[in-house]
Design a protein around this motif. Structure first.
Motif, PDB file in Angstrom:
ATOM      1  N   GLY A  17      -1.020  -6.310  10.180  1.00  0.00           N
ATOM      2  CA  GLY A  17      -2.663  -5.665   9.716  1.00  0.00           C
ATOM      3  C   GLY A  17      -2.678  -5.264   8.224  1.00  0.00           C
ATOM      4  O   GLY A  17      -4.298  -4.836   7.969  1.00  0.00           O
ATOM      5  N   GLU A  18      -1.858  -3.613   8.094  1.00  0.00           N
ATOM      6  CA  GLU A  18      -1.855  -3.223   7.070  1.00  0.00           C
ATOM      7  C   GLU A  18      -1.638  -3.955   5.989  1.00  0.00           C
ATOM      8  O   GLU A  18      -2.697  -3.777   4.392  1.00  0.00           O
ATOM      9  N   HIS A  19      -1.087  -5.089   5.896  1.00  0.00           N
ATOM     10  CA  HIS A  19      -1.560  -6.195   4.841  1.00  0.00           C
ATOM     11  C   HIS A  19      -2.967  -6.810   4.343  1.00  0.00           C
ATOM     12  O   HIS A  19      -3.550  -6.959   3.996  1.00  0.00           O
ATOM     13  N   LYS A  20      -2.892  -7.251   5.808  1.00  0.00           N
ATOM     14  CA  LYS A  20      -4.736  -7.816   5.807  1.00  0.00           C
ATOM     15  C   LYS A  20      -5.945  -6.511   5.197  1.00  0.00           C
ATOM     16  O   LYS A  20      -6.829  -6.453   4.603  1.00  0.00           O
ATOM     17  N   GLN A  21      -5.754  -5.506   5.763  1.00  0.00           N
ATOM     18  CA  GLN A  21      -6.392  -3.887   5.553  1.00  0.00           C
ATOM     19  C   GLN A  21      -6.551  -4.208   4.031  1.00  0.00           C
ATOM     20  O   GLN A  21      -7.631  -4.339   3.603  1.00  0.00           O
ATOM     21  N   GLU A  22      -5.196  -3.766   3.802  1.00  0.00           N
ATOM     22  CA  GLU A  22      -5.350  -3.931   1.946  1.00  0.00           C
ATOM     23  C   GLU A  22      -5.884  -5.275   1.138  1.00  0.00           C
ATOM     24  O   GLU A  22      -6.290  -4.450  -0.213  1.00  0.00           O
ATOM     25  N   CYS A  23      -6.110  -6.474   1.949  1.00  0.00           N
ATOM     26  CA  CYS A  23      -6.770  -7.200   1.234  1.00  0.00           C
ATOM     27  C   CYS A  23      -8.196  -6.709   0.950  1.00  0.00           C
ATOM     28  O   CYS A  23      -8.828  -7.398   0.453  1.00  0.00           O
ATOM     29  N   PHE A  24      -7.760  -6.875   3.019  1.00  0.00           N
ATOM     30  CA  PHE A  24     -10.346  -6.749   3.284  1.00  0.00           C
ATOM     31  C   PHE A  24     -10.561  -5.831   2.697  1.00  0.00           C
ATOM     32  O   PHE A  24     -11.757  -5.874   1.292  1.00  0.00           O
TER      33      PHE A  24
ATOM     34  N   SER B 284      10.598 -10.649  13.674  1.00  0.00           N
ATOM     35  CA  SER B 284       9.389  -9.633  12.929  1.00  0.00           C
ATOM     36  C   SER B 284       9.772  -9.126  11.362  1.00  0.00           C
ATOM     37  O   SER B 284       8.877  -9.133  10.895  1.00  0.00           O
ATOM     38  N   ASN B 285      11.106  -9.982  10.818  1.00  0.00           N
ATOM     39  CA  ASN B 285      11.340  -9.690   9.220  1.00  0.00           C
ATOM     40  C   ASN B 285      10.925 -10.430   8.915  1.00  0.00           C
ATOM     41  O   ASN B 285      10.248 -10.448   7.509  1.00  0.00           O
ATOM     42  N   ASN B 286      11.120 -12.074   9.491  1.00  0.00           N
ATOM     43  CA  ASN B 286      10.257 -12.730   8.634  1.00  0.00           C
ATOM     44  C   ASN B 286       8.354 -12.915   8.893  1.00  0.00           C
ATOM     45  O   ASN B 286       8.013 -13.784   7.219  1.00  0.00           O
ATOM     46  N   ARG B 287       8.284 -12.536   9.448  1.00  0.00           N
ATOM     47  CA  ARG B 287       6.718 -12.208   9.584  1.00  0.00           C
ATOM     48  C   ARG B 287       6.383 -11.273   8.374  1.00  0.00           C
ATOM     49  O   ARG B 287       5.172 -11.724   8.229  1.00  0.00           O
ATOM     50  N   ARG B 288       7.253  -9.935   8.304  1.00  0.00           N
ATOM     51  CA  ARG B 288       6.796  -9.169   7.149  1.00  0.00           C
ATOM     52  C   ARG B 288       6.671 -10.065   6.073  1.00  0.00           C
ATOM     53  O   ARG B 288       5.785  -9.521   5.443  1.00  0.00           O
ATOM     54  N   TRP B 289       8.133 -10.539   6.241  1.00  0.00           N
ATOM     55  CA  TRP B 289       8.348 -11.604   4.206  1.00  0.00           C
ATOM     56  C   TRP B 289       6.119 -12.194   4.150  1.00  0.00           C
ATOM     57  O   TRP B 289       6.394 -12.752   3.068  1.00  0.00           O
ATOM     58  N   LYS B 290       6.608 -13.360   5.219  1.00  0.00           N
ATOM     59  CA  LYS B 290       5.902 -13.990   4.883  1.00  0.00           C
ATOM     60  C   LYS B 290       4.249 -13.431   4.650  1.00  0.00           C
ATOM     61  O   LYS B 290       3.628 -13.856   3.860  1.00  0.00           O
ATOM     62  N   SER B 291       4.209 -12.637   5.287  1.00  0.00           N
ATOM     63  CA  SER B 291       2.585 -11.458   5.056  1.00  0.00           C
ATOM     64  C   SER B 291       2.702 -10.709   3.915  1.00  0.00           C
ATOM     65  O   SER B 291       1.971 -11.060   2.968  1.00  0.00           O
ATOM     66  N   GLU B 292       3.755 -10.638   3.669  1.00  0.00           N
ATOM     67  CA  GLU B 292       4.030  -9.860   2.261  1.00  0.00           C
ATOM     68  C   GLU B 292       3.862 -11.330   0.729  1.00  0.00           C
ATOM     69  O   GLU B 292       2.847 -10.513   0.101  1.00  0.00           O
ATOM     70  N   SER B 293       3.907 -11.966   1.624  1.00  0.00           N
ATOM     71  CA  SER B 293       4.064 -13.671   0.054  1.00  0.00           C
ATOM     72  C   SER B 293       3.181 -13.501   0.225  1.00  0.00           C
ATOM     73  O   SER B 293       1.530 -13.858  -0.846  1.00  0.00           O
ATOM     74  N   HIS B 294       1.196 -13.571   1.430  1.00  0.00           N
ATOM     75  CA  HIS B 294       0.318 -14.120   1.295  1.00  0.00           C
ATOM     76  C   HIS B 294      -0.494 -12.587   0.590  1.00  0.00           C
ATOM     77  O   HIS B 294      -1.401 -13.026  -0.109  1.00  0.00           O
ATOM     78  N   ARG B 295       0.079 -11.497   1.071  1.00  0.00           N
ATOM     79  CA  ARG B 295      -0.353 -11.093   0.499  1.00  0.00           C
ATOM     80  C   ARG B 295      -0.924 -10.482  -1.242  1.00  0.00           C
ATOM     81  O   ARG B 295      -2.047 -10.370  -1.837  1.00  0.00           O
TER      82      ARG B 295
END
Length: 262
Positions: free
Chosen positions: A146-153, A86-97
């Motif tokens: 979801g929160e990072h996708k929404q921010e980019c969206f 879960s932590n790695n997923r958040r880190w990767k998500s933040e990087s993509h964002r």
């Protein structure tokens, strides 16, 4: 179920964890593990093992204690690794964002009406950059929260409004029927943007609730409550699938309307 069967279930639980973590099967003979496993599968097996300890007699108390300690150690390891993922997923998500937001910002026009005439070729190039930012979001959305996708969206929507201001200034001479058609499409887009935002929030809420239920079920000792909770979890999983399908449909409508505006 007898104690030998319960030991075999613990073997299966260990094999599933090893398979999920890419460690092989630790020399366990005769244990068949599916090729693809989710953490949901593992926590379902953990609940099965935990329930198996109720009413099972081992030849000796020491053997039972040993089996329980082994299971508890495996469950604790699974919990740690699940959290790590879960932590790695958040880190990767933040990087993509961050990468997507940089791309969006790079599509911002650098001149203003009243100071310089808009350059159509430049605006077309910036529109392409913004489209590429949207493509990045589509490409990486499966790896993002979801929160990072929404921010980019939301950022793409805001930048598109900036671009629209330029194109609307250039399009004043176009026929009114075209303007009215575009206005209808934009209104429809705004409605779908809002629907997308609300559906994404609902999806994240349901996923969070489902994760909490799985964790509570895995550690529950009350059979009646655990049975009810598993029913709630099943209903929640169905709801999550429905929301995901709804989001995909909304995104398809948005893409169709955005294509009409290009």
């Amino acid at each position: 179920m007898d104690w030998k069967t319960l030991d075999r279930l613990i073997d299966e639980f260990e094999g599933m964890i090893d398979s999920k973590l890419g460690r092989g099967l630790s020399g366990i003979v005769g244990v068949i593990i599916p090729t693809y496993l989710t953490w949901k599968d593992i926590w379902t097996k953990a609940a099965e093992v935990r329930n198996g300890f109720k009413g099972i007699r081992y030849p000796t108390k020491a053997q039972r204690d040993e089996a329980w300690e082994r299971f508890n150690s495996l469950r604790n390891e699974a919990s740690r690794r699940n959290q790590d993922e879960s932590n790695n997923r958040r880190w990767k998500s933040e990087s993509h964002r961050s990468a997507i937001l940089r791309e969006i910002e790079s599509s911002r026009p650098r001149t203003f009406f009243g100071f310089a005439s808009p350059d159509i070729d430049d605006m077309k190039a910036l529109s392409q950059v913004l489209r590429e930012a949207g493509q990045m979001l589509s490409k990486y959305k499966g790896e993002m929260l979801g929160e990072h996708k929404q921010e980019c969206f939301d950022a793409i929507q805001e930048m598109r409004k900036v671009h629209d201001a330029w194109w609307e200034e250039l399009d004043k001479s176009r026929h009114r029927s075209r303007q009215e058609r575009e206005a209808r499409i934009r209104n429809n887009l705004e409605r779908n943007y809002e629907r997308h935002r609300k559906a994404t929030q609902a999806l994240e809420h349901c996923r969070s609730h489902a994760d909490e239920l799985r964790s509570q079920i895995a550690s529950a000792w009350n059979d009646n409550w655990a049975s009810k909770a598993e029913g709630w979890l099943s209903e929640l999983d169905d709801k999550i699938n429905d929301i995901e399908r709804s989001i995909e449909q909304i995104e398809e409508w948005i893409r169709e309307d955005e294509d009409k505006l290009r």
